[in-house]
Enzyme design. Structure first.
Site, short mmCIF file in Angstrom:
data_model
loop_
_atom_site.label_atom_id
_atom_site.label_comp_id
_atom_site.label_asym_id
_atom_site.label_seq_id
_atom_site.Cartn_x
_atom_site.Cartn_y
_atom_site.Cartn_z
N GLU A 187 0.84 -1.20 0.00
CA GLU A 187 0.00 0.00 0.00
C GLU A 187 0.88 1.25 0.00
O GLU A 187 1.90 1.28 0.70
CB GLU A 187 -0.87 -0.05 1.27
CG GLU A 187 -2.18 0.68 1.15
CD GLU A 187 -2.90 0.66 2.49
OE1 GLU A 187 -2.94 -0.40 3.14
OE2 GLU A 187 -3.39 1.73 2.89
N GLY A 188 0.47 2.25 -0.78
CA GLY A 188 1.23 3.51 -0.82
C GLY A 188 2.64 3.32 -1.36
O GLY A 188 3.56 4.05 -1.00
N ARG A 189 2.80 2.33 -2.23
CA ARG A 189 4.10 2.03 -2.87
C ARG A 189 5.16 1.56 -1.86
O ARG A 189 6.36 1.67 -2.10
CB ARG A 189 4.65 3.25 -3.65
CG ARG A 189 3.71 3.76 -4.71
CD ARG A 189 3.92 3.05 -6.04
NE ARG A 189 3.05 3.57 -7.08
CZ ARG A 189 1.89 2.99 -7.45
NH1 ARG A 189 1.47 1.90 -6.87
NH2 ARG A 189 1.18 3.52 -8.41
N ILE A 190 4.71 1.09 -0.69
CA ILE A 190 5.66 0.55 0.28
C ILE A 190 5.83 -0.94 -0.07
O ILE A 190 5.36 -1.82 0.66
CB ILE A 190 5.17 0.75 1.74
CG1 ILE A 190 4.72 2.19 1.98
CG2 ILE A 190 6.27 0.37 2.75
CD1 ILE A 190 5.81 3.24 1.81
N HIS A 191 6.42 -1.18 -1.22
CA HIS A 191 6.56 -2.55 -1.72
C HIS A 191 7.66 -3.29 -0.97
O HIS A 191 8.44 -2.69 -0.23
CB HIS A 191 6.90 -2.53 -3.22
CG HIS A 191 6.04 -1.62 -4.02
ND1 HIS A 191 4.67 -1.67 -3.97
CD2 HIS A 191 6.36 -0.62 -4.88
CE1 HIS A 191 4.19 -0.75 -4.78
NE2 HIS A 191 5.19 -0.08 -5.33
#
Ligand SMILES: Cc1cc2nc3c(=O)[nH]c(=O)nc-3n(C[C@H](O)[C@H](O)[C@H](O)COP(=O)(O)O)c2cc1C
Length: 210
Positions: A187-191
């Site tokens: 989520e939110g590019r917190i890959h």
């Protein structure tokens, strides 16, 4: 998001702790993709490059996976076939949209054994076998009729559904992985990213910034 050891993780941390080699993790992810993808969970982009270092990428279907590597089949006279004969370095990229996951593989290719190629070729439907003879894959085609005529020609040559020999130029490549990277959407590019690197036969693993 899971809570593991007091840390927020989407899953790679637990894989990182548990699985010592990327093939086991790949098989785990692949079996999830087989359940979830609407079609072709085994579709994978394979990148090659020509003698001028021009990269070239196209989709193929993964037809074998083992501790040795990742296998796909093709016409060895095709563009990719010629490129891999000249430069054995290749890269794969799987993207499973339904899972929001990616796996990348780097390595050199080797040709599969004759018996492996025969076994897979013989498992294919009649039409696919005839197509392997009729298609001069990646050569110029004047018109569709030319191809359809070649199909009819080979249907006449090999009318026995179970006795179509494997064309000598049709076989498989196995990518022997040197690096395998797993990417999991957050989520939110917190890959999350986990890469396995083969060092003298042993797999080392580490996390990467996304
Ligand atoms: C989903 C998908 C799967 C494909 N699977 C294969 C395959 O397993 N083997 C193959 O030779 N071509 C396969 N193709 C066709 C290749 O993408 C490509 O068009 C063809 O092999 C010629 O590539 P080349 O000119 O770079 O050699 C597939 C295409 C798609 C879209």
């Amino acid at each position: 998001m899971n809570q593991k050891n007091g840390k927020n993780t989407l899953g790679i941390d637990s894989c990182f702790e548990e699985l010592g080699n990327p093939i086991d993790l790949f098989k785990k992810w692949f079996s999830e993709a087989e359940k979830r993808e609407i079609n072709d969970p085994n579709a994978v982009a394979v990148a090659t490059s020509d003698k001028n270092n021009q990269p070239n990428v196209r989709m193929v279907l993964l037809k074998g996976i083992s501790q040795k590597g990742f296998v796909f089949y093709t016409n060895f006279k095709s563009k990719k076939g010629k490129e891999l004969k000249a430069n054995s370095k290749a890269s794969l990229c799987f993207h499973w949209k339904s899972l929001r996951r990616q796996v990348r593989v780097l390595g050199d290719v080797e040709e599969v054994t004759t018996s492996e190629a025969d076994e897979y070729y013989n498992s294919r439907p009649y039409k696919n076998k005839i197509g392997a003879w009729a298609s001069s894959q990646s050569d110029d085609l004047a018109n569709r009729e030319t191809f359809l005529n070649k199909i009819r020609e080979f249907e006449q040559k090999y009318p026995e559904k179970n006795s179509v020999p494997r064309p000598p130029h049709w076989s498989g490549w196995r990518i022997l992985p040197k690096e395998v990277e797993f990417w999991l959407d957050g989520e939110g590019r917190i890959h999350e990213r986990l890469v396995y690197i083969n060092e003298k036969g042993n797999w080392k693993k580490k996390l990467l910034f996304p």
